[in-house]
Write a protein that holds these residues in place. Structure first.
Motif, PDB file in Angstrom:
ATOM      1  N   VAL A   9      56.657  70.174  38.051  1.00  0.00           N
ATOM      2  CA  VAL A   9      55.490  69.940  38.921  1.00  0.00           C
ATOM      3  C   VAL A   9      54.534  68.960  38.271  1.00  0.00           C
ATOM      4  N   GLU A  10      54.277  69.126  36.983  1.00  0.00           N
ATOM      5  CA  GLU A  10      53.330  68.261  36.295  1.00  0.00           C
ATOM      6  C   GLU A  10      53.811  66.812  36.276  1.00  0.00           C
ATOM      7  N   ARG A  12      55.942  65.373  38.336  1.00  0.00           N
ATOM      8  CA  ARG A  12      55.939  64.814  39.682  1.00  0.00           C
ATOM      9  C   ARG A  12      54.533  64.462  40.127  1.00  0.00           C
ATOM     10  N   GLN A  13      53.554  65.329  39.812  1.00  0.00           N
ATOM     11  CA  GLN A  13      52.168  65.050  40.205  1.00  0.00           C
ATOM     12  C   GLN A  13      51.588  63.869  39.442  1.00  0.00           C
ATOM     13  N   ALA A  14      52.071  63.613  38.213  1.00  0.00           N
ATOM     14  CA  ALA A  14      51.544  62.485  37.435  1.00  0.00           C
ATOM     15  C   ALA A  14      52.216  61.167  37.802  1.00  0.00           C
ATOM     16  N   ALA A  16      53.966  60.341  40.802  1.00  0.00           N
ATOM     17  CA  ALA A  16      53.911  59.919  42.209  1.00  0.00           C
ATOM     18  C   ALA A  16      52.739  58.990  42.496  1.00  0.00           C
ATOM     19  N   PRO A  17      51.485  59.308  42.095  1.00  0.00           N
ATOM     20  CA  PRO A  17      50.384  58.374  42.373  1.00  0.00           C
ATOM     21  C   PRO A  17      50.573  57.021  41.701  1.00  0.00           C
ATOM     22  N   GLU A  51      58.948  67.467  29.257  1.00  0.00           N
ATOM     23  CA  GLU A  51      58.470  66.500  30.257  1.00  0.00           C
ATOM     24  C   GLU A  51      59.330  65.238  30.256  1.00  0.00           C
ATOM     25  N   ASN A  59      62.969  61.296  37.843  1.00  0.00           N
ATOM     26  CA  ASN A  59      62.038  60.226  38.205  1.00  0.00           C
ATOM     27  C   ASN A  59      62.396  58.851  37.640  1.00  0.00           C
TER      28      ASN A  59
END
Length: 821
Positions: A9-10, A12-14, A16-17, A51, A59
């Motif tokens: 989750v971490e 992907r959240q970092a 994607a933006p 990570e 990713n």
């Protein structure tokens, strides 16, 4: 499980933006900041191991695709060169190498010409020079437990790695960089494989597990595509050196070859053998792989040795099978298979000389590598001798010599000293050296020295007499000086020798005064040609010439006369030229008579051919053989023979420039002495060919004489061009050769095709087409089949020439004015 979900989750959240900014923003500063945020997840970044693993898994490929799509964006071109190498290139050089390689190759294949394509190619070059392919191979070696998607991904990566030069050349064409060309790429790939094997040895010493499956598959795929030469040229010598003193390297090398898939193992093994020097090196690199893998066993014991005829591999493969006790049964199996090929009479007739030489080398090497007990267990002596007999029956001289050489070598190896084969024949040194060059252990006693023997007959005879001395004689001549015998005490060395400087050598025989004096055996041989040319033409009795021919035909070389066969043949030819009809009738009659050897029948054919050839030449061009030998001009006087006026005239002619010399003088006409007597040469030889006798079966076992007969008939036909009897001769010759056109012996088939060419050249075109009108289609079909499928190269060439001549005759005949009217 929760920790993995949290890292996913971490990340992907970092990420994607940042990807949205890179793909849509036009602000270079904002894009640079986003890229610096993502780059922390690559090698050398400050992100945690979990990570980084999650980023690489889910990713990394997506990030590379976004970067590739921005090649034409404004921010990409506005980046300084240093930041572009750090931020854009760094993503391809610091992440998982397999994913980066796939994206780079896909980008090169789909990008149009421009700066974006050039930059991608530059990054790929940096990728290869940085050793990322080696890291890719090592990462695959560490994956001992395959992932669910590893099979598909593995196949894709294998295909891209093995064919990378082809993929890039298809897009870049002549602009392909040197590092991406096959010569450089596969050499670097071989070094990466060696580095991977070195890392594997290091890991095994540290008790860590590794898998060589991917590296083995890559090696097999590259060799299967035809690049084994480039890879093994670097790989094989290094493996041979490393396995010489390190048992772990031997284990790793054998494991690498064991993991090569069966469908590719042949190309790998063949390439390795070509670049490994010696059987011991092959044994260290391969181990006992031939016992573990049935495909490797078939390749080494059958395909490489008996189907491909690869001379450089022969000694290495057989030596490899003989080095280990467990592999020696396979060497026995090879010897049995080679013996079957060696003794196959059909193979002797239908295989080339190079292939037969290869089988001979294989047979002698196998016999040399096995001991006496192992060979006796196989019970192959009769089979080997049967192969020798097949070659002695061949009509090809080189094949017969090969049978003699191999027969004597086998006999020396297998038989007792009192029962060894010995052929009374002088072998050509170049041919014998061709065999013994790779068989020196077998032939070391058969050929005492590798140095060429002197060409002088006196030195050769002396050397042979010395080599043929019994051991006792050699020991006697080698006694010390102190052990002198009684005969040495009575030596005459102190006596003064006579002065013999003024002595003259007496002639061996008194020159004959009359023609009939030449019937005295050797006198006829030495003086027969001179007498026939000077006296026989003035002798009214033709019986003397026939009597001369009879004596010469039965004359034997009982006194080892120098040039005996040449003198005898020249005298018989001279007799046939002077008194053609009686001498030729006698020779053609005796050809089918009883109690003649094959050598005598071949001599008759040679004399008839030479006599016909001399008769067909103009008299003015005939050599004056009646000139005494003493009057021959020496080599030093050759320059003085030409008169000075002729020399001056030639120089004037060469310096004079003429616009036109006028009409050239036509050659002077000269009578053809062969045309009136051609029938006496030709037709009697076709009289009794189908009547077998007790000692002569022309259509059976005596195919050597049959081949020479057909060649002679073809020559007689060719010399009869424009003769009135040429049409009858051509018709008779075609009827004769048509019955033997499918003969098993290659010399006979060559003679048949040579005779057909002679008929097509000498027989008038309209008469030829008239005689072949009923069989024209069948004749063309037969010639076309021979030109395409005959195992002998000379037969194929002659068939093509015959077809060309036939088509030329057809075209000329159809375009003639008589046909048009």
């Amino acid at each position: 499980m929760d920790r993995c979900s949290g890292a996913e989750v971490e990340v992907r959240q970092a990420v994607a933006p940042c990807l949205r900014i890179v793909s849509s923003s036009r602000d270079s500063a904002e894009v640079t900041e986003a890229l610096r945020t993502i780059i922390h997840y690559l090698e050398g970044g400050n992100a945690s191991a979990s990570e980084k693993a999650e980023f690489n898994r889910a990713n990394y490929t997506r990030v590379l695709q976004v970067l590739v799509s921005s090649l034409s964006s404004d921010w990409f071109h506005s980046l300084p060169a240093q930041e572009r190498r750090e931020l854009w290139d760094g993503f391809f050089l610091r992440g998982p190498p397999d994913q980066a390689l796939l994206v780079l190759l896909d980008t090169i294949s789909s990008t149009s010409d421009g700066s974006g394509l050039d930059w991608t190619v530059s990054v790929l070059e940096s990728f290869l020079s940085a050793g990322r392919v080696g890291m890719l191979l090592w990462s695959r070696c560490l994956e001992t437990n395959g992932r669910p998607d590893s099979v598909q991904l593995r196949e894709t990566i294998l295909t891209r790695l093995s064919s990378l030069p082809d993929l890039t050349a298809n897009r870049l064409r002549t602009n392909t960089p040197a590092r991406l060309l096959p010569q450089q790429y596969y050499t670097d790939l071989a070094r990466d494989v060696l580095n991977t094997l070195e890392n594997t040895c290091r890991a095994l010493r540290g008790e860590n597990d590794c898998s060589l499956g991917f590296v083995a598959q890559l090696l097999g795929k590259v060799c299967m595509q035809g690049h084994g030469e480039l890879v093994c040229r670097t790989l094989a010598p290094r493996l041979s050196s490393l396995t010489r003193s390190d048992a772990l390297w031997r284990r790793v090398s054998c494991k690498l070859l064991e993991n090569v898939p069966d469908r590719w193992v042949e190309s790998v093994i063949t390439a390795l053998i070509h670049h490994l020097h010696g059987a011991s090196a092959l044994s260290r690199v391969m181990g006992n792989l031939v016992l573990k893998n049935k495909k490797v066993q078939f390749v080494l014991t059958h395909k490489v040795l008996l189907l491909q005829y690869q001379h450089p591999l022969l000694r290495t493969v057989l030596g490899y099978l003989a080095l280990d006790h467990d592999r020696r049964p396979l060497l026995k199996q090879v010897l049995r298979s080679v013996c079957q090929v060696w003794s196959n009479s059909s193979a002797v007739r239908h295989t080339s000389l190079d292939q037969q030489l290869y089988v001979s080398k294989a047979l002698l090497l196998c016999v040399n590598l096995l001991n006496q007990t192992e060979i006796q267990e196989l019970q192959l002596l009769q089979c080997m001798l049967g192969g020798v007999q097949c070659r002695l029956d061949s009509s090809t001289e080189h094949v017969r010599r090969m049978g003699m050489v191999v027969g004597e070598c086998l006999s020396q190896k297998l038989d007792t000293p009192t029962s060894q084969l010995q052929f009374q024949v002088i072998f050509r040194k170049d041919f014998v050296f061709l065999i013994r060059r790779c068989l020196l252990p077998v032939l070391s006693s058969y050929f005492p020295s590798d140095r060429p023997q002197p060409e002088s007959s006196g030195q050769s005879a002396e050397g042979q007499s010395m080599m043929s001395q019994p051991p006792a004689a050699s020991q006697t001549s080698a006694k010390p000086a102190g052990h002198s015998s009684d005969s040495e005490l009575d030596s005459d060395d102190e006596l003064t020798p006579y002065d013999m400087s003024a002595d003259q050598v007496k002639q061996k025989a008194t020159p004959p005064r009359y023609v009939r004096d030449c019937l005295e055996g050797e006198t006829l041989l030495m003086c027969g040609e001179m007498c026939s040319l000077t006296n026989l033409s003035e002798t009214p009795s033709l019986a003397v010439s026939v009597q001369f021919s009879k004596v010469l035909l039965h004359l034997e070389d009982r006194y080892s006369t120098a040039g005996f066969h040449t003198l005898r043949q020249s005298a018989m030819v001279a007799l046939a030229v002077i008194h053609t009809q009686p001498v030729v009738e006698y020779l053609t009659t005796e050809f089918y008579s009883l109690n003649y050897s094959l050598r005598q029948r071949l001599d008759i054919l040679e004399v008839l051919a030479l006599a016909a050839q001399e008769l067909s030449e103009p008299i003015t061009e005939k050599k004056a053989v009646s000139q005494p030998v003493a009057r021959a001009v020496t080599l030093e006087q050759c320059g003085e023979v030409e008169h000075w006026r002729q020399v001056v005239e030639k120089r004037i002619q060469s310096k004079t420039r003429r616009i036109s010399k006028g009409a050239s003088q036509p050659p002077k006409a000269a009578p053809n002495r062969y045309a009136p007597v051609a029938a006496y040469f030709f037709f009697p030889l076709l009289r009794n060919y189908d009547r077998p006798q007790v000692t002569f079966d022309l259509l059976g076992s005596d195919h050597l004489v049959l081949g020479q007969l057909v060649h002679t008939l073809g020559l007689l036909m060719h010399l009869a061009v424009n003769a009135p009897v040429a049409t009858q001769m051509g018709k008779a010759l075609l009827d004769f050769v048509w019955a033997i056109r499918f003969h098993a012996d290659q010399m006979v088939r060559r003679g048949v095709l040579f005779a057909v060419c002679a008929v097509f050249l000498s027989m008038p075109g309209e008469n030829l087409l008239l005689e072949l009108s009923d069989d024209l289609v069948e004749t063309r079909a037969w010639l076309a089949d021979v030109a395409e499928s005959d195992p002998d190269a000379d037969c194929r060439s002659l068939a093509v020439q015959s077809l060309v001549l036939l088509e030329k005759n057809l075209k000329t005949h159809l375009q003639s004015p008589s046909m048009e009217t």
